[in-house]
Scaffold this motif. Sequence first.
Motif, PDB file in Angstrom:
ATOM      1  N   GLY A   1      58.031 -41.646 -81.258  1.00 36.83           N
ATOM      2  CA  GLY A   1      56.747 -41.765 -81.922  1.00 36.83           C
ATOM      3  C   GLY A   1      55.686 -42.279 -80.976  1.00 36.83           C
ATOM      4  O   GLY A   1      55.982 -43.048 -80.044  1.00 36.83           O
ATOM      5  N   TYR A   2      54.452 -41.859 -81.196  1.00 38.13           N
ATOM      6  CA  TYR A   2      53.319 -42.332 -80.410  1.00 38.13           C
ATOM      7  C   TYR A   2      52.215 -42.789 -81.352  1.00 38.13           C
ATOM      8  O   TYR A   2      51.909 -42.122 -82.349  1.00 38.13           O
ATOM      9  N   ARG A   3      51.615 -43.916 -81.026  1.00 38.77           N
ATOM     10  CA  ARG A   3      50.466 -44.445 -81.772  1.00 38.77           C
ATOM     11  C   ARG A   3      49.284 -44.434 -80.806  1.00 38.77           C
ATOM     12  O   ARG A   3      49.170 -45.271 -79.916  1.00 38.77           O
ATOM     13  N   LEU A   4      48.419 -43.455 -80.980  1.00 41.54           N
ATOM     14  CA  LEU A   4      47.392 -43.119 -79.993  1.00 41.54           C
ATOM     15  C   LEU A   4      46.029 -43.640 -80.436  1.00 41.54           C
ATOM     16  O   LEU A   4      45.553 -43.317 -81.529  1.00 41.54           O
TER      17      LEU A   4
ATOM     18  N   LEU B   1      56.411 -31.668 -85.440  1.00 37.28           N
ATOM     19  CA  LEU B   1      55.952 -33.023 -85.725  1.00 37.28           C
ATOM     20  C   LEU B   1      56.140 -33.222 -87.219  1.00 37.28           C
ATOM     21  O   LEU B   1      55.511 -32.542 -88.037  1.00 37.28           O
ATOM     22  N   ASP B   2      57.030 -34.137 -87.591  1.00 41.83           N
ATOM     23  CA  ASP B   2      57.386 -34.281 -88.999  1.00 41.83           C
ATOM     24  C   ASP B   2      56.637 -35.400 -89.697  1.00 41.83           C
ATOM     25  O   ASP B   2      56.820 -35.615 -90.897  1.00 41.83           O
ATOM     26  N   SER B   3      55.773 -36.101 -88.954  1.00 36.95           N
ATOM     27  CA  SER B   3      55.007 -37.180 -89.563  1.00 36.95           C
ATOM     28  C   SER B   3      53.789 -37.476 -88.696  1.00 36.95           C
ATOM     29  O   SER B   3      53.938 -37.838 -87.530  1.00 36.95           O
ATOM     30  N   VAL B   4      52.592 -37.303 -89.253  1.00 37.28           N
ATOM     31  CA  VAL B   4      51.348 -37.566 -88.535  1.00 37.28           C
ATOM     32  C   VAL B   4      50.429 -38.365 -89.454  1.00 37.28           C
ATOM     33  O   VAL B   4      50.158 -37.943 -90.590  1.00 37.28           O
ATOM     34  N   TYR B   5      49.947 -39.504 -88.976  1.00 39.04           N
ATOM     35  CA  TYR B   5      49.083 -40.384 -89.756  1.00 39.04           C
ATOM     36  C   TYR B   5      47.813 -40.694 -88.951  1.00 39.04           C
ATOM     37  O   TYR B   5      47.825 -40.663 -87.723  1.00 39.04           O
TER      38      TYR B   5
ATOM     39  N   LEU C   1      52.043 -40.233 -84.510  1.00 42.53           N
ATOM     40  CA  LEU C   1      52.805 -38.999 -84.721  1.00 42.53           C
ATOM     41  C   LEU C   1      54.235 -39.181 -84.247  1.00 42.53           C
ATOM     42  O   LEU C   1      54.543 -40.014 -83.405  1.00 42.53           O
ATOM     43  N   HIS C   2      55.124 -38.351 -84.815  1.00 38.28           N
ATOM     44  CA  HIS C   2      56.552 -38.440 -84.505  1.00 38.28           C
ATOM     45  C   HIS C   2      57.140 -37.052 -84.460  1.00 38.28           C
ATOM     46  O   HIS C   2      56.827 -36.193 -85.298  1.00 38.28           O
ATOM     47  N   SER C   3      57.990 -36.814 -83.464  1.00 37.02           N
ATOM     48  CA  SER C   3      58.739 -35.560 -83.373  1.00 37.02           C
ATOM     49  C   SER C   3      60.227 -35.852 -83.439  1.00 37.02           C
ATOM     50  O   SER C   3      60.723 -36.704 -82.681  1.00 37.02           O
TER      51      SER C   3
ATOM     52  N   ALA D   1      57.193 -45.823 -79.705  1.00 33.17           N
ATOM     53  CA  ALA D   1      58.359 -46.422 -80.354  1.00 33.17           C
ATOM     54  C   ALA D   1      59.425 -45.359 -80.520  1.00 33.17           C
ATOM     55  O   ALA D   1      59.109 -44.163 -80.661  1.00 33.17           O
ATOM     56  N   GLN D   2      60.656 -45.761 -80.512  1.00 34.53           N
ATOM     57  CA  GLN D   2      61.735 -44.857 -80.844  1.00 34.53           C
ATOM     58  C   GLN D   2      61.935 -44.901 -82.353  1.00 34.53           C
ATOM     59  O   GLN D   2      61.917 -45.972 -82.960  1.00 34.53           O
ATOM     60  N   GLY D   3      62.080 -43.719 -82.961  1.00 38.52           N
ATOM     61  CA  GLY D   3      62.176 -43.642 -84.405  1.00 38.52           C
ATOM     62  C   GLY D   3      60.818 -43.402 -85.034  1.00 38.52           C
ATOM     63  O   GLY D   3      59.778 -43.464 -84.366  1.00 38.52           O
ATOM     64  N   ASP D   4      60.817 -43.123 -86.331  1.00 40.00           N
ATOM     65  CA  ASP D   4      59.586 -42.802 -87.048  1.00 40.00           C
ATOM     66  C   ASP D   4      59.031 -44.043 -87.737  1.00 40.00           C
ATOM     67  O   ASP D   4      59.546 -44.496 -88.759  1.00 40.00           O
ATOM     68  N   HIS D   5      57.972 -44.601 -87.138  1.00 40.51           N
ATOM     69  CA  HIS D   5      57.286 -45.754 -87.707  1.00 40.51           C
ATOM     70  C   HIS D   5      55.817 -45.433 -87.984  1.00 40.51           C
ATOM     71  O   HIS D   5      54.984 -46.346 -88.057  1.00 40.51           O
ATOM     72  N   THR D   6      55.511 -44.149 -88.121  1.00 45.21           N
ATOM     73  CA  THR D   6      54.116 -43.717 -88.228  1.00 45.21           C
ATOM     74  C   THR D   6      53.424 -44.252 -89.475  1.00 45.21           C
ATOM     75  O   THR D   6      52.213 -44.496 -89.447  1.00 45.21           O
ATOM     76  N   ALA D   7      54.155 -44.444 -90.570  1.00 41.70           N
ATOM     77  CA  ALA D   7      53.536 -44.894 -91.820  1.00 41.70           C
ATOM     78  C   ALA D   7      53.244 -46.388 -91.822  1.00 41.70           C
ATOM     79  O   ALA D   7      52.481 -46.877 -92.667  1.00 41.70           O
TER      80      ALA D   7
END
Length: 409
Positions: free
Chosen positions: A63-66, A92-96, A149-151, A171-177
């Motif tokens: 995941g990236y928080r840009l 990309l399964d999660s984009v915030y 975003l997370h892939s 971050a590793q894993g999906d923490h986008t929310a």
Amino acid sequence: MTGRFARVLGLAAVLLATVACQTGPAQAAPVWEPSAQSAAARHDVVTWGASADQMGQGTADRGYRLVVHTSAAGSDLRVRLSNAFGDRPLTLDSVYAGLQSQGAALKPGSNKRLTFDGAGTVTVPAGATAWSDPLPGSLPAGSNLVVSLHSPDAAGPATGHWMAMQTSYAAQGDHTAEESAANWTETTGSWWYLDSVSVRPKNPATGAVVALGDSITDGWASTSDQNRRWPDYLARRLQKADTEVKGVADEGISGNKVLADGAGQAALNRLDRDVLSQPGVRSVFLFEGVNDIKAHSGVTAADLIAGYQEVVRRAHAAGKCVVASTVGPFEGWSEWDPAGEAVRQQVNQYIRTSGEFDGIADFDRILRSPYDQARMLPFLDGGDHIHPNDKGMQAMADSVDLASLDCDH
């Protein structure tokens, strides 16, 4: 006003294709627009942009928080995700999108999920880009927007922008929310998979300028995390000015050339994707050429002038104006020599006198020392004699005639 509004509507249907990449699978893929209604038809305007380039290898479950800084205000935010240099589809399964509080932490309640044709997951083909659906709500000018975003399975060459001059997070894993910074413990100085953000301004005649350039435009030698690149200073001037141009996209790449690929695709090879495809563009600001000159590659003034002329021809064909700046001084840089200086002087004479541009900025005059016109004024020098410091960046932006950016073509 009426002429500009009509021009925006008239150009809404122009087909924009991704520029051909000279190597790799990105050569033939088109820009992918998942929404049935184009960004231009909705009067969208780019509020932030960064040129796409090939990065390292993508990492699965990453995941990236840009963090990006907007220019134009508006509603219905959209983001453009890029797989321009990928050799396989990117999911990309999660984009915030949210607003920065401090570091990787977001303002409570601001983080909202983005969708793509109504779905929370998007797969971007190799070589293509994808726009999100509009996100309801308003975004003020000069906001620190955070796109997370997370892939689940990214692999192969990644697309992004190496030299962001801005701290973002990973971050590793999906923490986008999550709005907390707790799991975003890694930092990155690059932007990943994101190359544009647009908004819908209240005034449908609002437009944008795109700065096409190299490391000076990219902000090298300015202060990181402070938005002190010259296009940032220009954006702040535009917000206060009586002009319809409010959006600014910074499409600089460190080491970039007009004519030859190397540090990123050449300006001529990325013009369509990085510049002309941006929504709401009224003017292209061309400030590039020093890397062609200093590379000892045998590039002549005639070669570089021909490159500028091609930019003008293609931009005008797309209905955009072109404002050009003279090439700044760089004596004292290791690659300076009298032959390159002669080319720079010839090129600058052409820019000042040819009449082929819709506007001129003379950054050379602003930056150079009155005692040695091949050298940068020490007060404005970032220390390496080619990149201006914060004061130099501001002086450049302050010298731009804002009326030249708000033109009809």
